[in-house]
Write an enzyme that holds these catalytic residues in place. Structure first.
Site, PDB file in Angstrom:
ATOM      1  N   ASP A 678     -14.434   0.594 -29.286  1.00 24.77           N
ATOM      2  CA  ASP A 678     -15.782   0.344 -29.808  1.00 24.77           C
ATOM      3  C   ASP A 678     -15.810   0.494 -31.332  1.00 24.77           C
ATOM      4  O   ASP A 678     -16.404  -0.320 -32.040  1.00 24.77           O
ATOM      5  CB  ASP A 678     -16.774   1.306 -29.157  1.00 24.77           C
ATOM      6  CG  ASP A 678     -18.209   0.985 -29.518  1.00 24.77           C
ATOM      7  OD1 ASP A 678     -18.651  -0.141 -29.240  1.00 24.77           O
ATOM      8  OD2 ASP A 678     -18.893   1.860 -30.079  1.00 24.77           O
ATOM      9  N   LYS A 682     -16.439  -2.281 -34.435  1.00 28.58           N
ATOM     10  CA  LYS A 682     -17.427  -2.096 -35.486  1.00 28.58           C
ATOM     11  C   LYS A 682     -16.827  -2.298 -36.868  1.00 28.58           C
ATOM     12  O   LYS A 682     -17.421  -2.967 -37.728  1.00 28.58           O
ATOM     13  CB  LYS A 682     -18.054  -0.702 -35.371  1.00 28.58           C
ATOM     14  CG  LYS A 682     -18.917  -0.526 -34.132  1.00 28.58           C
ATOM     15  CD  LYS A 682     -19.459   0.895 -34.019  1.00 28.58           C
ATOM     16  CE  LYS A 682     -20.348   1.060 -32.790  1.00 28.58           C
ATOM     17  NZ  LYS A 682     -20.891   2.435 -32.665  1.00 28.58           N
TER      18      LYS A 682
END
Length: 814
Positions: A678, A682
């Site tokens: 994750d 980003k």
């Protein structure tokens, strides 16, 4: 003298006819009155159908005639007292027998000429006006019924006869002078040629009949009574906020009626305009409403645009070729070819280079028009001076009309900008020399959207309507709906935005409403919804084609992310909480950005990086203002920050992670957070937004999880976390021994990016991060040593929903 005309809906049944009679009696008390009556609503279509069935040899025409007869008999019985019914019923039976005889002949011959069809269609107005007269007689109201065929003279162009105005005016004036009455009743639509053969004035011709009577008698006014309170700013069937136009000029009314404002038949205006007779459009069912007054010089209007209308079922015929340049006569030959086929041209546009000319025509005439033009220009086509005539179908015209438009610059720009922003492609443009009309040819499927967009742009200063389609009603999605409901009144009052949630969906069901779902009961509505199929849901977004639409993805689904391109291509904006699309292969990410630019749509994904934090917005502001980003350092996982802020070895690492998931801080699969995927997504998104061409594989991910934790399903993941508790305790102890803390840090610099667990000391901006906070440090030309810092909660349903909400607001401003 005044003339009142009543349309088909006004005389559709006995109840409505009684309303008409009340209006007529009141009018006749003020001045001598001529009443022009249309056929009962729907009867003309039924008569045409009966004749067509007979010509096709289908005996079902008799059933249709029986229905027509029964309807008129029922109307007569309901309208006239029993003691006075015999004459009216006898007239209906006589005319129906005559009608049946004509249709029997059509059936035997297998042919329906325009002459015979005019005779069949004349039945409707003849009988309806007779019934109105019978009702007046039953009430003891002095009047005279007169057959318009004896007064209105035309040529023999059956179906759409041309009126001999001089003869018609003389015959009408002589009749009234010879037979003085306070009230006259006449059928509309019908006339006769010099031989006394019945003709008709075209569909909607009853309006024209009334105008002829008004002009012949120099009436003080002409009133057209219908089922709406005047001409409207747009078709109320398409635009729920359309309103009546109180005053309008003859020229404006003519433009609007020509381009589809069905409340008024276009030829109606010419006779009364020539005599300067005011024309009222009134509502039979709301007679006290002001309606619309059509006059020579209406009072000034605050609106630059007076009204918007549309005309559908059109085709565009285009003649192109270099052989046209500088050669006179091509336009003349094209129009002569169409004229020989009696094809009416609705709109004309020609390129300034003289390389092409396009004309809009009825779709019914499309093939004949194309054949006629190809035949006319066959020599030039054969030697390639011209291309074969091109034909485009399924088109419509949307016209913006207003007398004041010529005095206000920028009207065209506003129109084209509004249409372009909503993905309405314009195929052709025409503006009259008077500058009171700007007409555009568009796809027929875009008419509803176009009319609403333009009405909003020119009339609805109160608010802008935004339509949301939300996929993913979980923790974040439900919070978003709560926030939308809470802010509904505020958005309308302060920002003039009417935000409607048109559809919602989860993985199992979806619910939709064109009028917007009730956000107080959305959960019940969704529970009772239809089975969710993603392809069908996306197709619904596309086909509804609503203005100012936004597709909101609050899922983590790769399948949903794959649909963005198809909705952006319909100029539907996309707000994505889902990180999959922006961290997919760079070509896909770049394509989505290009589609958004190309189709005037927003593609916003602020919550991809920092939940509700303005991380991407800040980065974009830096770049747009000319700054250059050299380095980004960040803690981008609220989940990992929460976990390492709460893990001290006294409670097992697995329990801390489970708590983070229960409180809504993790992805549905916590391994995306703890495995670094994750965070890698980003920093990849930030690097791309900073201008770097980078793929997911280019990011170094220094994972702290043992490999076995990434195997199996989520329950297996928690089991492995428990097994490897000593590993996590060692990580904590090593950092503590150095007087430091564990932070999962993302870094981008010099075209490279990495993510991994680090020991950070008290001198670091990351050291004091609490709870679920995120922080991003931007090192740029303007911030070379002391970075620009964005800091705050980076996880949680409330803040993430707020970030999505903020993107919705940004998209609404496009």
């Amino acid at each position: 003298m005044q003339v009142l005309k009543f349309g088909g809906t006004s005389v559709a049944n006995a109840e409505n006819i009684n309303k008409v009679v009340r209006v007529v009696v009141a009018a006749a008390q003020k001045d001598t009155t001529v009443v022009v009556v249309s056929a009962l609503g729907g009867i003309t279509d039924a008569l045409i159908e009966a004749g067509t069935l007979a010509a096709a040899g289908q005996e079902s025409y008799k059933d249709k005639l029986r229905q027509i007869e029964e309807r008129h008999l029922e109307t007569a019985k309901a309208l006239i007292p029993v003691a006075n019914q015999s004459a009216a019923l006898s007239l209906v039976k006589k005319k129906c027998n005559e009608l049946e005889g004509i249709c029997d002949g059509v059936f035997l011959l297998g042919e329906l000429s325009t002459r015979t069809l005019d005779r069949i269609m004349s039945f409707g107005e003849f009988v309806s006006s007779s019934l109105v007269a019978a009702r007046l007689q039953a009430l003891g109201i002095p009047h005279q019924w007169k057959n318009s065929c004896e007064l209105i003279r035309t040529n023999s162009r059956f179906g759409f006869a041309e009126v001999d105005l001089a003869t018609t005016y003389t015959q009408i004036a002589d009749f009234v002078a010879a037979s003085p009455q306070p009230l006259y009743v006449v059928p509309g639509f019908i006339a006769s040629d010099g031989a006394g053969t019945t003709t008709t004035l075209g569909r909607g011709g009853s309006d024209y009949s009334a105008a002829l009577f008004a002009a012949a008698l120099n009436a003080s006014s002409l009133e057209i009574w219908t089922d709406v309170s005047g001409m409207m700013t747009a078709d109320p069937r398409l635009v729920s906020t359309a309103r009546s136009i109180p005053h309008i000029s003859y020229q404006e009314a003519m433009e609007l009626s020509h381009f589809g404002a069905k409340v008024l038949y276009p030829p109606t205006i010419h006779p009364v305009m020539h005599r300067g007779i005011p024309l009222w459009i009134k509502n039979t069912f709301a007679p006290d409403d002001y309606g619309t007054l059509v006059e020579v010089t209406p009072p000034p209007s605050q609106n630059v645009v007076r009204g918007i209308s549309s005309m559908g079922n059109l085709a565009l015929l285009s003649l192109e070729g270099s052989g046209m340049v500088g050669v006179p006569g091509f336009s003349k030959r094209l129009f002569e070819a169409l004229s020989r086929e009696q094809i009416n041209v609705v709109l004309i546009t020609q390129s300034s280079s003289e390389h092409s000319i396009s004309v809009a025509i009825s779709a019914l005439d499309a093939e004949r028009a194309q054949n006629a033009a190809n035949t006319e220009f066959a020599p030039e086509i054969a030697v390639h001076k011209l291309e074969p005539v091109q034909l485009e179908r399924d088109l419509a015209i949307v016209a913006v009309v207003g007398e004041n438009m010529k005095n206000h610059p920028g009207i065209s720009g506003r129109k084209f900008a509004a249409l372009g922003t909503n993905g309405v492609n314009i195929r052709a443009i025409a503006q009259g020399s008077s500058e009171r009309n700007i007409s555009t040819v568009i796809r027929a499927s875009d008419v509803r959207k176009a009319i609403n967009v333009l009405h909003e742009a020119f009339f609805e200063t109160a608010y802008k309507q935004v339509n949301l389609f939300i996929v993913g009603i979980g923790n974040v999605g439900s919070k978003l709906l709560e926030q939308l409901a809470q802010q509904e009144a505020y958005l309308l009052e302060k920002l003039r935005l009417q935000v409607r949630v048109v559809a919602i969906a989860n993985s199992k069901t979806f619910a939709a409403s064109d009028e917007g779902l009730n956000l107080a009961t959305w959960s019940e509505t969704l529970a009772d919804g239809e089975p969710m199929q993603l392809d069908a849901f996306v197709e619904m977004v596309r086909t509804k084609n609503l203005r100012n639409s936004i597709f909101v993805d609050v899922t983590a689904s790769a399948d949903v992310a794959k649909t963005y391109a198809s909705v952006l291509e319909k100029s539907v904006s996309v707000v994505a909480c889902n990180k999959v699309a922006c961290s997919s292969p760079y070509a896909s990410y770049a394509n989505l950005k290009a589609l958004a630019r190309g189709y005037n749509a927003a593609f916003l994904f602020e919550t991809n990086v920092g939940a509700g934090l303005p991380v991407i917005g800040t980065l974009n502001d830096l770049l747009r203002s000319g700054d250059v980003v050299h380095r980004i350092e960040a803690v981008l996982s609220g989940t990992l920050n929460f976990v390492f802020n709460n893990y001290d070895g006294t409670v097992p690492f697995a329990e801390v992670v489970r708590r983070a998931q229960q409180e809504g801080y993790t992805e549905p699969d916590p391994r995306l957070d703890l495995g670094g995927t994750d965070v890698a997504r980003k920093i990849l998104i930030l690097a791309r937004e900073a201008g770097q061409v980078m793929e997911m594989d280019d990011i170094t991910n220094e994972s702290f999880l043992p490999a076995s934790c990434m195997e199996g399903d989520v329950p297996a993941f928690y089991e492995q976390l428990a097994v490897h508790e000593p590993h996590f305790r060692r990580l904590y102890d090593d950092a503590t021994a150095e007087g430091k803390k564990l932070k999962f840090v993302a870094r981008y610099a010099d075209g490279k990016a990495s993510v991994g667990l680090q020991h950070v000391g008290p001198d670091s901006d990351f050291y004091k991060l609490q709870g679920k906070d995120n922080v991003v440090l931007f090192y740029t030309n303007r911030y070379p040593e002391q970075p620009l810092v964005v800091k705050g909660a980076g996880a949680g349903a409330d803040v993430t929903a707020a970030g999505v909400f903020a993107d919705v607001m940004r998209a609404s401003r496009i």
